[in-house]
Enzyme design. Structure first.
Site, PDB file in Angstrom:
ATOM      1  N   PRO B  93       0.807  -1.228   0.000  1.00 27.97           N
ATOM      2  CA  PRO B  93       0.000   0.000   0.000  1.00 27.97           C
ATOM      3  C   PRO B  93       0.840   1.278   0.000  1.00 27.97           C
ATOM      4  O   PRO B  93       0.419   2.288  -0.561  1.00 27.97           O
ATOM      5  CB  PRO B  93      -0.807  -0.133   1.297  1.00 27.97           C
ATOM      6  CG  PRO B  93      -0.871  -1.577   1.584  1.00 27.97           C
ATOM      7  CD  PRO B  93       0.423  -2.153   1.070  1.00 27.97           C
ATOM      8  N   GLU B 122      13.441  12.735 -26.438  1.00 28.99           N
ATOM      9  CA  GLU B 122      12.479  13.763 -26.067  1.00 28.99           C
ATOM     10  C   GLU B 122      12.085  13.673 -24.582  1.00 28.99           C
ATOM     11  O   GLU B 122      11.891  14.663 -23.908  1.00 28.99           O
ATOM     12  CB  GLU B 122      11.241  13.535 -26.940  1.00 28.99           C
ATOM     13  CG  GLU B 122      10.215  14.615 -26.973  1.00 28.99           C
ATOM     14  CD  GLU B 122       9.154  14.224 -27.989  1.00 28.99           C
ATOM     15  OE1 GLU B 122       8.050  13.834 -27.579  1.00 28.99           O
ATOM     16  OE2 GLU B 122       9.451  14.257 -29.200  1.00 28.99           O
TER      17      GLU B 122
END
Lengths: 237, 237
Positions: B93, B122
């Site tokens: 979690p 890029e």
DNA sequence: CCAAAAGTGTTGCTTGTACACCCATGT
DNA sequence: ACATGGGTGTACAAGCAACACTTTTGG
């Protein structure tokens, strides 16, 4: 504090992405009466009423998917500390007609002789021989097929049995387990030699005289089993 | 109509369960200059600014996780139809400090020589030698380790190379690829015999004279390659 | 000539596989 | 006595690993 601010920004970034229901579905394998079996429970409502389903549940906020699978298993069989392994994800958007649910699948190995039968019965669950499975909901058929392959792969590398057989077992029982898993026969003599050569079983001074006239020694897995061996047990595929 | 009603009820049942962000993270492997490499892009914001990250993205409403992984790959490398395989799920979690995100991980194999370098540049992405990886965000280190094992397993069973090498290659180049994947050396003669015995390579009437005095024949994968062979190439582990 | 890789061959060892064979015993 | 599984041994084939050896050619 720039760090905190950035985290807030980051949360906003996450917010633009969709969220999904995430389920865990477990192929729970057991072994009984010389047959490999799968634990299923019947679907009690439409759609797919009357079809059978793998044991499953949804992943909660505060748990990992592995923890979710363990929780489901504890709820359904009453067993902790059992073998559990991730198989794969099934996630076609329309795989569940009720809603978009991403399913994380697991393979579990359970000793039928010691699990909590009351819990299982309460839910109407039933052990089905792997060779005669009923119709399953959604893509559970595929999930099982996938799980079985994983089980075969594991069994071909590791000597499994501790997870499926009683504490004591004969080599014939072990061989029958492998024959059930691979749906083929193995030469008794060669199987025996191969298994004993790995040196993780110890022979007890006790014989099983029920299943043969002569009586066969019981074996058990050695206590100090490291689990790290990666011998090859049988050829697969 | 009772069926429809049941489906509505069912949707309500689903609603009580939490939803999660589901991400795909890809370990993109390539091979260049005798080294196995991994494509990473730099994280441009806190937390973990300056650390490097696997290529990833979020699963959208209308796509499976596999489709999401393919989309991410197309966006980052410009490549379609490349090797892609599910590895495992990472789902603690708190694994991502920004939010609760369940990550489905994949292994991708990319031919560095033909991918869209502009797209990669890029985004500031960079190919890192697998032996000298930088610090990675979150649990991406583990994800890579897990993916590498998967790659090794695959390479030990199937002859990979089509996904990583140029169309034509010498057997030395293929061996070097395997040595990069397994981080060990293989006997040149034995490797050659093993690979050729599988009969999925064909020799071209063309020699590479750059890398050896004598010159080595180029090979390529046969066109009518079924992909179903499951020979064992090398021992693993 | 020498180094370095290409390519082929040989040898010994380990495994797998298909059996044959004797043992013990309940029916 | 005989069928059944228990348990051991053998013989052949296949695969693997180590390494010797020859070929080619650029430096």
């Amino acid at each position: 504090m720039p760090g905190e601010e950035a985290i807030l920004t980051l949360s906003k970034i996450y917010e633009q992405y969709p969220k999904h229901h995430v389920a865990v579905d477990c192929s729970i394998f057991g072994y009984e009466n010389g047959e490999l079996k799968l634990l299923l429970y019947p679907r009690g409502f439409e759609p797919s009423l009357g079809k059978w389903s793998l044991m499953g549940g949804f992943v909660q906020e505060s748990e990992s998917v592995d923890e979710a699978a363990r929780r489901v298993l504890l709820d359904t069989t009453g067993l902790k500390d059992i073998f559990l392994e991730q198989a794969g994800a099934f996630s076609k958007p329309d795989r569940d007609p009720g809603a978009r649910v991403i399913s994380m699948t697991f393979v579990a190995l359970v000793r039928i002789d010691i699990h909590d039968k009351d819990l299982v019965r309460e839910r109407g669950a039933h052990w089905w021989p792997i060779t005669k499975l009923p119709a399953l909901i959604f893509d559970h058929q595929q999930i099982v097929a996938n799980g079985l392959v994983l089980l075969q792969q594991k069994a071909s590398i590791d000597l499994i049995g501790k997870e499926l057989l009683p504490d004591m077992f004969t080599l014939m029982q072990l061989r029958n387990l492998y024959e059930a898993i691979f749906q083929k026969t193995f030469d008794p003599g060669n199987f025996r030699k191969k298994v004993l050569s790995i040196d993780i079983l110890e022979r007890l001074n006790l014989k099983n005289t029920n299943e043969s006239k002569k009586g066969a020694f019981y074996y058990q897995f050695k206590k100090e089993d490291t689990g790290i061996r990666s011998e090859r047990i049988v050829k697969f595929p």
